[in-house]
Design a protein around this motif. Structure first.
Motif, short mmCIF file in Angstrom:
data_model
loop_
_atom_site.label_atom_id
_atom_site.label_comp_id
_atom_site.label_asym_id
_atom_site.label_seq_id
_atom_site.Cartn_x
_atom_site.Cartn_y
_atom_site.Cartn_z
N ASP A 1 27.40 -69.31 -14.90
CA ASP A 1 26.62 -69.06 -13.68
C ASP A 1 27.51 -69.04 -12.45
O ASP A 1 27.28 -68.27 -11.51
CB ASP A 1 25.53 -70.12 -13.52
N ALA A 2 28.53 -69.88 -12.45
CA ALA A 2 29.46 -69.91 -11.31
C ALA A 2 30.22 -68.60 -11.21
O ALA A 2 30.44 -68.08 -10.09
CB ALA A 2 30.42 -71.09 -11.45
N PHE A 3 30.63 -68.04 -12.34
CA PHE A 3 31.33 -66.74 -12.33
C PHE A 3 30.40 -65.64 -11.82
O PHE A 3 30.83 -64.77 -11.05
CB PHE A 3 31.84 -66.40 -13.73
N ILE A 4 29.15 -65.65 -12.25
CA ILE A 4 28.19 -64.65 -11.78
C ILE A 4 28.02 -64.75 -10.27
O ILE A 4 27.99 -63.74 -9.55
CB ILE A 4 26.85 -64.82 -12.51
N ARG A 5 27.93 -65.97 -9.76
CA ARG A 5 27.77 -66.18 -8.32
C ARG A 5 29.02 -65.74 -7.56
O ARG A 5 28.92 -65.14 -6.48
CB ARG A 5 27.44 -67.65 -8.06
N ALA A 6 30.20 -66.01 -8.14
CA ALA A 6 31.44 -65.57 -7.51
C ALA A 6 31.49 -64.05 -7.44
O ALA A 6 31.92 -63.47 -6.43
CB ALA A 6 32.65 -66.11 -8.28
N ASP A 7 31.05 -63.38 -8.51
CA ASP A 7 30.98 -61.92 -8.53
C ASP A 7 30.07 -61.39 -7.42
O ASP A 7 30.41 -60.43 -6.72
CB ASP A 7 30.44 -61.45 -9.89
N HIS A 8 28.91 -62.02 -7.27
CA HIS A 8 27.96 -61.58 -6.24
C HIS A 8 28.56 -61.73 -4.84
O HIS A 8 28.41 -60.84 -3.99
CB HIS A 8 26.67 -62.39 -6.34
N MET A 9 29.24 -62.83 -4.60
CA MET A 9 29.86 -63.04 -3.29
C MET A 9 30.96 -62.01 -3.04
O MET A 9 31.08 -61.46 -1.94
CB MET A 9 30.42 -64.46 -3.18
N ALA A 10 31.77 -61.76 -4.07
CA ALA A 10 32.87 -60.80 -3.92
C ALA A 10 32.36 -59.38 -3.74
O ALA A 10 32.98 -58.56 -3.06
CB ALA A 10 33.78 -60.88 -5.13
N ALA A 11 31.22 -59.07 -4.35
CA ALA A 11 30.65 -57.72 -4.24
C ALA A 11 30.20 -57.42 -2.82
O ALA A 11 30.10 -56.24 -2.43
CB ALA A 11 29.48 -57.57 -5.21
N GLU A 12 29.92 -58.45 -2.04
CA GLU A 12 29.49 -58.27 -0.65
C GLU A 12 30.67 -57.99 0.28
O GLU A 12 30.49 -57.65 1.44
CB GLU A 12 28.75 -59.52 -0.18
N VAL A 13 31.89 -58.13 -0.25
CA VAL A 13 33.10 -57.95 0.55
C VAL A 13 33.60 -56.52 0.39
O VAL A 13 33.61 -55.97 -0.71
CB VAL A 13 34.18 -58.95 0.11
N SER A 14 34.03 -55.91 1.48
CA SER A 14 34.50 -54.53 1.42
C SER A 14 35.86 -54.45 0.73
O SER A 14 36.64 -55.42 0.77
CB SER A 14 34.61 -53.95 2.84
N PRO A 15 36.17 -53.33 0.08
CA PRO A 15 37.47 -53.15 -0.56
C PRO A 15 38.61 -53.41 0.42
O PRO A 15 38.56 -53.00 1.58
CB PRO A 15 37.44 -51.69 -1.01
N GLY A 16 39.62 -54.11 -0.07
CA GLY A 16 40.73 -54.49 0.80
C GLY A 16 40.54 -55.82 1.48
O GLY A 16 41.44 -56.34 2.15
N CYS A 17 39.35 -56.43 1.29
CA CYS A 17 39.06 -57.80 1.77
C CYS A 17 39.32 -57.98 3.27
O CYS A 17 39.80 -59.03 3.70
CB CYS A 17 39.89 -58.81 0.98
N SER A 18 39.03 -56.92 4.05
CA SER A 18 39.16 -57.02 5.52
C SER A 18 40.54 -57.50 5.94
O SER A 18 40.68 -58.37 6.82
CB SER A 18 38.08 -57.94 6.10
N GLY A 19 41.57 -56.96 5.29
CA GLY A 19 42.94 -57.27 5.67
C GLY A 19 43.53 -58.49 5.00
O GLY A 19 44.66 -58.88 5.30
N MET A 20 42.81 -59.07 4.07
CA MET A 20 43.32 -60.25 3.36
C MET A 20 43.88 -59.82 2.00
O MET A 20 43.44 -58.84 1.41
CB MET A 20 42.18 -61.25 3.14
N MET A 21 44.86 -60.54 1.52
CA MET A 21 45.46 -60.22 0.21
C MET A 21 45.87 -61.50 -0.50
O MET A 21 46.19 -62.51 0.14
CB MET A 21 46.67 -59.31 0.37
N ALA A 22 45.86 -61.45 -1.83
CA ALA A 22 46.35 -62.56 -2.65
C ALA A 22 47.46 -62.07 -3.57
O ALA A 22 47.53 -60.89 -3.92
CB ALA A 22 45.22 -63.14 -3.49
N VAL A 23 48.31 -62.99 -3.95
CA VAL A 23 49.18 -62.82 -5.12
C VAL A 23 48.71 -63.88 -6.10
O VAL A 23 48.86 -65.08 -5.86
CB VAL A 23 50.67 -63.02 -4.76
N GLY A 24 48.09 -63.43 -7.19
CA GLY A 24 47.45 -64.36 -8.12
C GLY A 24 48.32 -64.84 -9.25
O GLY A 24 47.83 -65.45 -10.20
#
Length: 509
Positions: free
Chosen positions: A320-343
């Motif tokens: 359920d936590a993964f599903i919720r994380a997906d939903h939150m991330a889906a609301e974010v525009s591609p490119g994360c508004s200028g934010m980036m990660a190195v995972g």
């Protein structure tokens, strides 16, 4: 029967000729972690888990133990084990999590880096440096060793009570040993000679459908199976998974979104990526084919860490936590508004940079949890897209216009779309979650004549579930982000090394 020799669990499954798993079982594998970087799994414990797991699977499929026609093996592809003439474990099974060998690996890479990739097919070998490590650190114990093996070879030798000179390793494991000549499918005299390893200590290299021996009467009684069942070499989990997912024609490709995410692209010959070193090669289970491959060490583990640390509630289950994380991330525009990660929290394996660690950058007060999680999904997609760019350059004769997707990440409704948009090609999820076990079953059936054509069998029993087509309206954004990701991963390792050194000095003070 398929037996999957995993790091944390042993799994076994019984399959019928229509590709259905009629019974399966899972047993944990005991490990010991007595200190930092030490990860020990004793061969006897592993073998006990294998026997228990096989017995459970037979018990769950009542009255079928006598109808099993062959047993094949799959599982972890990176490690090292030394045994004596009676198959007694001398070294313990040392998988990739056991990092005691690292100083020797760094020394070998300085000396043989080019040869390991050009001839051996790998950017970072396992067995080659671990051989030197054990010989130097445990000289008396190393004198007892008659064969150096992968875990599947050890289990097969024990189940069949084989003579030690009958020890085998199928070709799918050869690359990550660092000791093979991948184009010739034999042990490399040059590499083995350079580290002082005589080939008499290495197992015979065989095809994935090779019948290595037969199940002994003793272990047949213990597992509920009939004695004399052929023991088939099988293939490592990445390669077996490619077979089970029907990645069997040149130009086919797959992204396994698992703990160690990996793309594998089916090709007809090995062409080393000497320029950027983003690709290894694995021998396919089907003779004459290879997989140009790139993996991001611990990518799935990083996503688990992120969800558990920043998303999951006290009473919330992980799914359920993964599903919720997906939903939150889906609301974010591609490119994360200028934010980036190195995972790459565990460093970069291709190209090799062990100093690189995880980084979040470009965020401000406007960024929330969804941005951070999406930035990780995008970071891994950039990493795999850069590798796919190298595949396109090295193998221009293939279209590379579609990629299958399996593993836990394929269950997401968001990540396959991000992958498609960043790579520019359709990503297709499949209707099987057991591709490695099913691939091993195909090999078992082929070895005894049940499945005459492995390619056709693979294609027959796996289907596409959903296509995620690339949306090209964000091409410009993602291409810029991918270039930035590449630039930062090339320079951030040095900064991360300074941070680590600073922490070490502080701890000493």
């Amino acid at each position: 029967m398929a037996v999957d020799l995993g790091t944390s669990f042993i799994k076994s499954g019984l399959y019928d000729i229509s590709g259905q798993c009629i019974a399966e079982a899972m047993e944990p594998v005991r490990d010991e972690r007595p200190g930092p970087g030490i990860f020990i799994q004793k061969g006897e414990d592993l073998f006990a888990s294998v026997l228990a797991c096989m017995k459970q699977a037979c018990a769950r499929a009542e009255n079928t133990g006598g109808t099993v026609e062959a047993i094949a093996f799959t599982g972890q592809m990176s490690g090292f084990m030394g045994v004596d003439k009676n198959w007694n474990d001398i070294t313990t099974w040392s998988c990739s999590l056991d990092s005691r060998y690292m100083p020797y690996a760094k020394e070998q890479m300085e000396l043989h880096k080019e040869e390991f990739l050009k001839t051996g097919g790998t950017n970072f070998p396992q067995m080659a440096p671990k051989y030197i490590w054990f010989k130097e650190e445990f000289p008396e114990e190393s004198k007892k060793i008659k064969k150096y093996l992968m875990i599947s070879g050890y289990v097969i030798g024990k189940l069949g009570k084989l003579d030690i000179d009958q020890a085998v390793m199928d070709t799918s494991y050869a690359s990550w040993t660092g000791l093979a000549d991948m184009n010739k499918g034999v042990w490399s005299e040059k590499i083995c000679g350079s580290i002082g390893l005589e080939d008499k200590y290495l197992p015979r290299m065989v095809s994935s459908d090779y019948i290595c021996g037969s199940l002994s009467e003793e272990y047949a009684k213990l597992t509920g199976l009939k004695s004399g069942i052929p023991l088939v070499a099988g293939a490592g989990d990445k390669v077996s998974g490619c077979l089970g997912a029907a990645i069997v024609e040149p130009g086919d490709s797959i992204f396994e979104a698992s703990s160690y995410g990996e793309i594998s692209c089916c090709v007809e010959e090995y062409r080393p990526d000497m320029e950027e070193r983003r690709l290894d090669v694995l021998a396919a289970a089907i003779p004459g084919l290879y997989y140009a491959t790139h993996f991001a060490a611990g990518s799935g583990i990083t996503l688990d860490w992120a969800v558990n640390t920043f998303v999951r509630g006290p009473e919330e289950n992980l799914k359920d936590a993964f599903i919720r994380a997906d939903h939150m991330a889906a609301e974010v525009s591609p490119g994360c508004s200028g934010m980036m990660a190195v995972g790459l929290l565990g460093g970069s394996s291709m190209p090799l940079d062990g100093n690189l660690k995880g980084v979040f950058m470009g965020f401000d007060w406007s960024h929330g949890t969804g941005h951070f999680y999406r930035s990780l999904l995008e970071s891994f997609s950039y990493d795999f897209s850069l590798a796919l760019d190298r595949v396109r350059i090295l193998y221009p004769e293939y279209k590379w216009d579609c990629m299958k997707m399996t593993g836990g990440g394929a269950k997401s409704k968001l990540w396959p779309q991000i992958c498609a948009d960043i790579t520019g090609i359709t990503h297709t999820t499949l209707d099987r979650n057991d591709v490695s076990m099913w691939g091993a079953s195909i090999l078992a059936g082929h070895a005894v004549g049940i499945f005459p054509d492995m390619k056709e069998t693979a294609k027959q029993f796996v289907n596409d579930r959903r296509d995620f087509e690339a949306k090209h309206d964000m091409d410009e954004v993602y291409e810029k982000q991918k270039r930035i990701y590449r630039e930062y991963t090339e320079i951030m390792g040095g900064f991360c090394e300074k941070l680590s050194a600073s922490c070490v000095r502080s701890a000493v003070l």
